[in-house]
Design a protein around this motif. Sequence first.
Motif, PDB file in Angstrom:
ATOM      1  N   LEU A 101       0.862  -1.174   0.000  1.00 33.82           N
ATOM      2  CA  LEU A 101       0.000   0.000   0.000  1.00 33.82           C
ATOM      3  C   LEU A 101       0.899   1.225   0.000  1.00 33.82           C
ATOM      4  O   LEU A 101       1.535   1.532   1.002  1.00 33.82           O
ATOM      5  CB  LEU A 101      -0.927   0.014   1.214  1.00 33.82           C
ATOM      6  CG  LEU A 101      -1.965   1.145   1.210  1.00 33.82           C
ATOM      7  CD1 LEU A 101      -2.986   0.933   0.087  1.00 33.82           C
ATOM      8  CD2 LEU A 101      -2.674   1.235   2.558  1.00 33.82           C
ATOM      9  N   GLN A 102       0.977   1.862  -1.152  1.00 35.80           N
ATOM     10  CA  GLN A 102       1.746   3.091  -1.275  1.00 35.80           C
ATOM     11  C   GLN A 102       0.840   4.244  -0.890  1.00 35.80           C
ATOM     12  O   GLN A 102      -0.206   4.450  -1.516  1.00 35.80           O
ATOM     13  CB  GLN A 102       2.255   3.270  -2.705  1.00 35.80           C
ATOM     14  CG  GLN A 102       3.020   4.554  -2.935  1.00 35.80           C
ATOM     15  CD  GLN A 102       4.332   4.597  -2.178  1.00 35.80           C
ATOM     16  OE1 GLN A 102       5.076   3.622  -2.152  1.00 35.80           O
ATOM     17  NE2 GLN A 102       4.630   5.741  -1.565  1.00 35.80           N
ATOM     18  N   MET A 103       1.252   4.982   0.113  1.00 30.65           N
ATOM     19  CA  MET A 103       0.435   6.076   0.632  1.00 30.65           C
ATOM     20  C   MET A 103       1.171   7.393   0.405  1.00 30.65           C
ATOM     21  O   MET A 103       2.236   7.615   0.985  1.00 30.65           O
ATOM     22  CB  MET A 103       0.154   5.856   2.116  1.00 30.65           C
ATOM     23  CG  MET A 103      -0.478   4.505   2.412  1.00 30.65           C
ATOM     24  SD  MET A 103      -0.962   4.314   4.146  1.00 30.65           S
ATOM     25  CE  MET A 103       0.646   4.358   4.941  1.00 30.65           C
ATOM     26  N   ASN A 104       0.604   8.225  -0.437  1.00 28.81           N
ATOM     27  CA  ASN A 104       1.177   9.532  -0.738  1.00 28.81           C
ATOM     28  C   ASN A 104       0.262  10.638  -0.234  1.00 28.81           C
ATOM     29  O   ASN A 104      -0.913  10.400   0.051  1.00 28.81           O
ATOM     30  CB  ASN A 104       1.390   9.676  -2.246  1.00 28.81           C
ATOM     31  CG  ASN A 104       2.353   8.657  -2.806  1.00 28.81           C
ATOM     32  OD1 ASN A 104       3.286   8.228  -2.130  1.00 28.81           O
ATOM     33  ND2 ASN A 104       2.137   8.261  -4.053  1.00 28.81           N
ATOM     34  N   SER A 105       0.807  11.825  -0.162  1.00 29.27           N
ATOM     35  CA  SER A 105       0.030  12.996   0.282  1.00 29.27           C
ATOM     36  C   SER A 105      -0.725  12.697   1.570  1.00 29.27           C
ATOM     37  O   SER A 105      -1.924  12.973   1.690  1.00 29.27           O
ATOM     38  CB  SER A 105      -0.949  13.421  -0.824  1.00 29.27           C
ATOM     39  OG  SER A 105      -0.263  13.729  -2.017  1.00 29.27           O
ATOM     40  N   LEU A 106      -0.021  12.138   2.509  1.00 31.80           N
ATOM     41  CA  LEU A 106      -0.662  11.712   3.749  1.00 31.80           C
ATOM     42  C   LEU A 106      -1.199  12.901   4.530  1.00 31.80           C
ATOM     43  O   LEU A 106      -0.612  14.000   4.522  1.00 31.80           O
ATOM     44  CB  LEU A 106       0.317  10.918   4.599  1.00 31.80           C
ATOM     45  CG  LEU A 106       0.517   9.467   4.133  1.00 31.80           C
ATOM     46  CD1 LEU A 106       1.796   8.884   4.698  1.00 31.80           C
ATOM     47  CD2 LEU A 106      -0.682   8.624   4.535  1.00 31.80           C
ATOM     48  N   LYS A 107      -2.304  12.648   5.198  1.00 28.63           N
ATOM     49  CA  LYS A 107      -2.975  13.658   5.998  1.00 28.63           C
ATOM     50  C   LYS A 107      -3.058  13.185   7.448  1.00 28.63           C
ATOM     51  O   LYS A 107      -3.028  11.979   7.703  1.00 28.63           O
ATOM     52  CB  LYS A 107      -4.389  13.882   5.477  1.00 28.63           C
ATOM     53  CG  LYS A 107      -4.476  14.257   4.005  1.00 28.63           C
ATOM     54  CD  LYS A 107      -5.919  14.347   3.558  1.00 28.63           C
ATOM     55  CE  LYS A 107      -6.028  14.697   2.084  1.00 28.63           C
ATOM     56  NZ  LYS A 107      -7.445  14.791   1.630  1.00 28.63           N
ATOM     57  N   PRO A 108      -3.184  14.103   8.386  1.00 26.02           N
ATOM     58  CA  PRO A 108      -3.316  13.670   9.792  1.00 26.02           C
ATOM     59  C   PRO A 108      -4.476  12.694  10.005  1.00 26.02           C
ATOM     60  O   PRO A 108      -4.371  11.787  10.842  1.00 26.02           O
ATOM     61  CB  PRO A 108      -3.548  14.989  10.526  1.00 26.02           C
ATOM     62  CG  PRO A 108      -2.814  16.000   9.704  1.00 26.02           C
ATOM     63  CD  PRO A 108      -3.038  15.555   8.278  1.00 26.02           C
ATOM     64  N   GLU A 109      -5.518  12.830   9.234  1.00 27.42           N
ATOM     65  CA  GLU A 109      -6.659  11.925   9.387  1.00 27.42           C
ATOM     66  C   GLU A 109      -6.383  10.515   8.865  1.00 27.42           C
ATOM     67  O   GLU A 109      -7.211   9.619   9.032  1.00 27.42           O
ATOM     68  CB  GLU A 109      -7.907  12.492   8.706  1.00 27.42           C
ATOM     69  CG  GLU A 109      -7.712  12.912   7.271  1.00 27.42           C
ATOM     70  CD  GLU A 109      -7.446  14.418   7.160  1.00 27.42           C
ATOM     71  OE1 GLU A 109      -6.657  14.956   7.974  1.00 27.42           O
ATOM     72  OE2 GLU A 109      -8.023  15.036   6.234  1.00 27.42           O
ATOM     73  N   ASP A 110      -5.233  10.313   8.256  1.00 25.57           N
ATOM     74  CA  ASP A 110      -4.835   8.958   7.854  1.00 25.57           C
ATOM     75  C   ASP A 110      -4.185   8.196   9.006  1.00 25.57           C
ATOM     76  O   ASP A 110      -3.888   7.006   8.873  1.00 25.57           O
ATOM     77  CB  ASP A 110      -3.851   9.007   6.681  1.00 25.57           C
ATOM     78  CG  ASP A 110      -4.470   9.547   5.406  1.00 25.57           C
ATOM     79  OD1 ASP A 110      -3.793  10.355   4.728  1.00 25.57           O
ATOM     80  OD2 ASP A 110      -5.610   9.171   5.095  1.00 25.57           O
ATOM     81  N   THR A 111      -3.966   8.868  10.102  1.00 26.39           N
ATOM     82  CA  THR A 111      -3.346   8.237  11.262  1.00 26.39           C
ATOM     83  C   THR A 111      -4.186   7.088  11.779  1.00 26.39           C
ATOM     84  O   THR A 111      -5.409   7.188  11.865  1.00 26.39           O
ATOM     85  CB  THR A 111      -3.142   9.279  12.378  1.00 26.39           C
ATOM     86  OG1 THR A 111      -2.173  10.233  11.946  1.00 26.39           O
ATOM     87  CG2 THR A 111      -2.668   8.630  13.671  1.00 26.39           C
ATOM     88  N   GLY A 112      -3.503   6.000  12.121  1.00 27.93           N
ATOM     89  CA  GLY A 112      -4.193   4.847  12.680  1.00 27.93           C
ATOM     90  C   GLY A 112      -3.340   3.604  12.590  1.00 27.93           C
ATOM     91  O   GLY A 112      -2.213   3.646  12.095  1.00 27.93           O
ATOM     92  N   VAL A 113      -3.896   2.524  13.073  1.00 27.02           N
ATOM     93  CA  VAL A 113      -3.248   1.232  12.918  1.00 27.02           C
ATOM     94  C   VAL A 113      -3.770   0.604  11.634  1.00 27.02           C
ATOM     95  O   VAL A 113      -4.976   0.487  11.439  1.00 27.02           O
ATOM     96  CB  VAL A 113      -3.533   0.315  14.120  1.00 27.02           C
ATOM     97  CG1 VAL A 113      -2.864  -1.041  13.914  1.00 27.02           C
ATOM     98  CG2 VAL A 113      -3.055   0.962  15.411  1.00 27.02           C
TER      99      VAL A 113
END
Length: 122
Positions: free
Chosen positions: A79-91
Amino acid sequence: QLQASGGGLVQAGGSLRLSCAASGRTFSSYGMGWFRQAPGKEREFVAVITWSFGRTYYTDAVKGRFTISKDNGNNTAFLQMNSLKPEDTGVYYCAAVLTRRRGWPKDGYDYWGQGTQVTVSS
């Protein structure tokens, strides 16, 4: 068994790549998915890919930013995650589904890996 890795701490706008290695019966799964759970919230579907044809599905919140892919030879999903946002935080959890069933692609997963923490700072 599923072994997830690749989580970490990143600033908003940054990128991370998660990996999930499959072994045992998960070799023959229909698809491999990613879910996440933020503090105080329920676990939610993020993305899934089918092993045979590489069909992908994403939740709306990550479309255009996350890309799920696979390496059949190594039985690994990414899972390539780009342009991460604070709301992407989690397990983040990877999961394998053996056969497509009612609730696809968000429900009906058979095996789950341990989670990997993703923290996005603002």
